[in-house]
Design a protein around this motif. Structure first.
Motif, PDB file in Angstrom:
ATOM      1  N   ASN A   2       3.112  63.365  42.340  1.00  0.00           N
ATOM      2  CA  ASN A   2       1.722  63.126  41.957  1.00  0.00           C
ATOM      3  C   ASN A   2       1.195  61.826  42.564  1.00  0.00           C
ATOM      4  O   ASN A   2       0.039  61.744  42.989  1.00  0.00           O
ATOM      5  N   ASN A 107     -10.310  62.638  42.816  1.00  0.00           N
ATOM      6  CA  ASN A 107      -9.328  62.777  41.734  1.00  0.00           C
ATOM      7  C   ASN A 107      -9.779  63.812  40.719  1.00  0.00           C
ATOM      8  O   ASN A 107      -8.961  64.547  40.167  1.00  0.00           O
ATOM      9  N   ALA A 111      -7.754  67.154  39.840  1.00  0.00           N
ATOM     10  CA  ALA A 111      -7.362  67.472  38.466  1.00  0.00           C
ATOM     11  C   ALA A 111      -7.849  68.854  38.071  1.00  0.00           C
ATOM     12  O   ALA A 111      -7.150  69.600  37.378  1.00  0.00           O
ATOM     13  N   ASP A 114      -5.610  71.482  39.598  1.00  0.00           N
ATOM     14  CA  ASP A 114      -4.328  71.587  38.916  1.00  0.00           C
ATOM     15  C   ASP A 114      -4.432  72.437  37.658  1.00  0.00           C
ATOM     16  O   ASP A 114      -3.506  73.145  37.305  1.00  0.00           O
TER      17      ASP A 114
END
Length: 120
Positions: A2, A107, A111, A114
């Motif tokens: 990560n 980011n 996210a 994911d």
């Protein structure tokens, strides 16, 4: 893993920001990656020390002095990395602001990819 993804996203942010600002030059992706690594190291080690020593002026400026600290950290990275050039303090300040905006957008996209069910 990560952490490596975040570094790669930061490197992309550095390149995008350098395209937006004429006073900032990055000579390639690996230089941008080195900038991302050094900025993360400086933010972990040097920034807390600078924030601690400048608490009174940060308090008086209602936190705006933290922008100056960010610009100084970017100028330190400019000093240590060949191929990464910032013309002056004002470009470093603009670079820090735009870099943080692009970083947060990338980011957030990362996210969401994911976890597609993530809701805000």
């Amino acid at each position: 893993m990560n952490f490596l993804i975040k570094l790669l996203l930061s490197a992309i942010s550095v390149i995008l920001t350098s395209y937006l600002l004429p006073g900032v030059t990055v000579e390639g992706f690996w230089v941008a990656f080195l900038v991302a690594v050094l900025l993360s190291l400086l933010n972990v080690t040097l920034k807390p020390i600078l924030v601690l020593f400048t608490i009174p002026i940060t308090f008086l400026t209602l936190g705006l002095f933290l922008l100056v600290i960010n610009a100084l950290i970017i100028m330190i990275a400019d000093y240590f990395i060949d191929g990464f050039y910032i013309d002056n303090f004002w470009w470093a300040l603009a670079f820090s602001l735009i870099l943080s905006i692009i970083n947060s957008m990338l980011n957030e996209l990362s996210a969401k990819s994911d976890n597609p069910d993530r809701r805000r």
